[in-house]
Enzyme design. Structure first.
Site, PDB file in Angstrom:
ATOM      1  N   HIS A 189      62.499  21.756 -15.584  1.00  0.00           N
ATOM      2  CA  HIS A 189      62.221  21.082 -16.854  1.00  0.00           C
ATOM      3  C   HIS A 189      62.037  22.058 -18.007  1.00  0.00           C
ATOM      4  O   HIS A 189      62.087  21.660 -19.172  1.00  0.00           O
ATOM      5  CB  HIS A 189      60.991  20.168 -16.731  1.00  0.00           C
ATOM      6  CG  HIS A 189      59.676  20.883 -16.717  1.00  0.00           C
ATOM      7  ND1 HIS A 189      58.992  21.182 -15.556  1.00  0.00           N
ATOM      8  CD2 HIS A 189      58.896  21.355 -17.727  1.00  0.00           C
ATOM      9  CE1 HIS A 189      57.859  21.791 -15.852  1.00  0.00           C
ATOM     10  NE2 HIS A 189      57.779  21.911 -17.168  1.00  0.00           N
TER      11      HIS A 189
ATOM     12  N   ASP B 262      62.046  20.423  -9.098  1.00  0.00           N
ATOM     13  CA  ASP B 262      61.765  21.020 -10.406  1.00  0.00           C
ATOM     14  C   ASP B 262      61.907  22.543 -10.365  1.00  0.00           C
ATOM     15  O   ASP B 262      61.124  23.270 -10.969  1.00  0.00           O
ATOM     16  CB  ASP B 262      60.357  20.631 -10.887  1.00  0.00           C
ATOM     17  CG  ASP B 262      60.168  20.900 -12.378  1.00  0.00           C
ATOM     18  OD1 ASP B 262      61.182  20.995 -13.102  1.00  0.00           O
ATOM     19  OD2 ASP B 262      59.012  21.051 -12.814  1.00  0.00           O
TER      20      ASP B 262
ATOM     21  N   SER C 108      54.355  26.618 -17.164  1.00  0.00           N
ATOM     22  CA  SER C 108      55.320  26.016 -16.242  1.00  0.00           C
ATOM     23  C   SER C 108      56.387  27.024 -15.818  1.00  0.00           C
ATOM     24  O   SER C 108      56.993  27.691 -16.656  1.00  0.00           O
ATOM     25  CB  SER C 108      56.008  24.816 -16.902  1.00  0.00           C
ATOM     26  OG  SER C 108      55.094  23.781 -17.126  1.00  0.00           O
TER      27      SER C 108
END
Length: 474
Positions: A113, A143, A216
């Site tokens: 993402h 992911d 992230s």
């Protein structure tokens, strides 16, 4: 005198023991300085640029009429000129995240993402070098994304294993929260094997490490300086860190990366069942001493489960010799299985444990089933508060059910409403027996002794689920 002298020594002895214990405890607290200095260079900052399409951006701005002495006049002229033209660089969307280098020649792991929809991906190292990265591949289900930069002799993060990770173990994250590069935060492992609503095939590591937007894709280290997870998500009601962060186990991430490098895509095992947790009430209806396993609510047609005769109402207790304590434990086990191999499944079927063998297929892109029931006219409710009818031929064709099942037309106050049944549900099984038609359903209902719960399998839209209904006493 002797007893007095002994008593006088007790406070001193207690003080010494407290000091020794305190010293020992302080020595057990970790020092992260060496870990950060050795592993920080392998952590990178990742930014992307995405140009918005012409349909998404206006070409000019109508400047409002303002007094000549208004301070806003200078503002509009500075940014939009006399004609109100909007600068092109305002139409580039930027995202920020983290990543880590896993090979000296430029393999970089991050979250999918972080880099999705980016026209240009910039990787910035801790020594301020910048590289334009190539996106090798992504896997949205886990992911994970693999990037490649053109470089040599890059610092590399040491890859560990998440299999031996223990709850309560110290861990450390390095990343770029809110764009602040090379930020280190520490905490402990809060739980393992977490299943999140957005992803069933990843057994997430839960920690209390402070993770914020920008972290992230960054690494999660153990005290040995090995990467044991990829920071991915937080649970938050505010958008910021609230004590719950989740990391993808490094074993899962590296399996994805290796498949992307060797095959160009990621394959996962597939059974072809829809499952749910076994509640206390459902466990009672199945004759189980305590809730455990994954309850099969639906078996998809032309699936490995259908070929192996797995049935709705079966409770999967183990997969390939590994226990399935809850329904969330099954998808990661199946997903990690090799496509084409034979797996053994231990199930509980009507009070008896049996073992089935099945061939693992590849998880398809779309597992969804179509069809929804329609509602006919009304009639009096039965003893559990339901009004049910047979399905018409047209309804069966629309839903895709050739035989069996009855349609819930309405739900009155009573046990069925308390259990959670709704109008429009299809009743497929009642008390562990298939429902053939309306008369068959009524016969099954009448045969149940009052005062005990029964398991009811219903189909609602595209999904199937068991409910426990308490049959009322007369």
């Amino acid at each position: 005198m002797r007893s007095t002298s002994i008593l006088s020594l007790v406070p001193a002895a207690l003080l010494c023991s407290v000091l020794i214990a305190g010293t020992a405890f302080s020595r057990e607290l970790p020092d992260f300085t060496l870990l950060v200095s050795e592993n920080g260079p392998a952590v990178v900052n990742i930014s992307t640029k995405q140009s918005l399409s012409g349909s998404q951006k206006p070409r000019s701005l109508e400047i409002p009429e303002l007094p000549e002495d208004s301070p806003l006049q200078d503002f509009f002229r500075h940014f939009f000129g006399e004609e109100g033209e909007i600068p092109e660089d305002l139409f580039q969307s930027r995202s920020l995240g983290s990543g880590f280098i896993v090979s000296p020649d430029g393999d970089v792991i991050t979250n999918a993402h972080v880099v999705e929809s980016g026209d240009e991906i910039i990787v910035r190292t801790s020594d301020r070098r910048e590289f334009v990265a190539t996106l090798v591949g992504t896997d949205k289900r886990s992911d994970i994304a693999l990037l490649k930069v053109d470089a040599e002799d890059l610092p590399v993060a040491r890859i560990g294993s998440s299999k031996d990770l223990q709850v309560g173990e110290w861990v450390l994250a390095i990343g770029s929260p809110f764009g602040f590069e090379s930020s280190a935060t520490a905490g402990i492992v809060s739980a393992k094997g977490r299943s999140l609503p957005t992803e069933n095939y990843v057994p997430f590591i839960q920690t209390d490490v402070a993770i914020n937007p920008g972290n992230s894709g960054g690494p999660l280290f153990n005290l040995s300086g090995e990467v044991i997870g990829v920071n991915s998500q937080i649970y938050s009601r505010t958008g910021g860190f609230m004590g719950l962060s989740f990391a993808i186990p490094i074993d899962v991430a590296m399996d994805v990366v290796n498949q992307i490098k060797t095959k160009g895509k990621v394959s996962r095992g597939w059974l072809g069942v829809l499952i749910q947790d076994v509640t206390r009430e459902l466990a009672e209806t199945f004759g189980m001493k305590q809730p455990r396993g994954a309850l099969v609510a639906q078996v998809l047609p032309n699936s490995p489960a259908a070929a192996a005769d797995l049935r709705p109402g079966d409770v999967i207790l183990s997969f390939n010799g590994r226990d399935v304590p809850t329904s969330s434990a099954l998808p990661p086990l199946v997903g990690a299985a090799t496509v084409g191999e034979t797996a053994t499944v231990q199930v509980l079927r009507r009070g008896e444990q049996i073992e089935l063998s099945l061939r693992i297929d590849e998880l398809p892109e779309d597992e969804s089933q179509s069809g929804s029931p329609t509602e006919p006219d009304e009639e009096p409710a039965n003893r559990i508060g339901l009004v049910v009818r047979d399905l018409t031929a047209e309804q069966r064709q629309q839903i895709g059910i050739e035989q069996g099942a009855v349609l819930v037309e309405s739900v009155d106050a009573g046990p069925a409403e308390t259990a959670g049944l709704r109008a429009g549900d299809l009743i497929l099984m009642f008390n562990n027996q298939s429902v053939a038609d309306l008369s068959g359903f009524n016969a099954l209902l009448e045969a149940v002794e009052p005062g005990r719960p029964v398991a009811v399998l219903i189909q609602r839209g595209d999904s199937r689920m068991f409910y426990a209904i308490q049959i009322p006493a007369p």
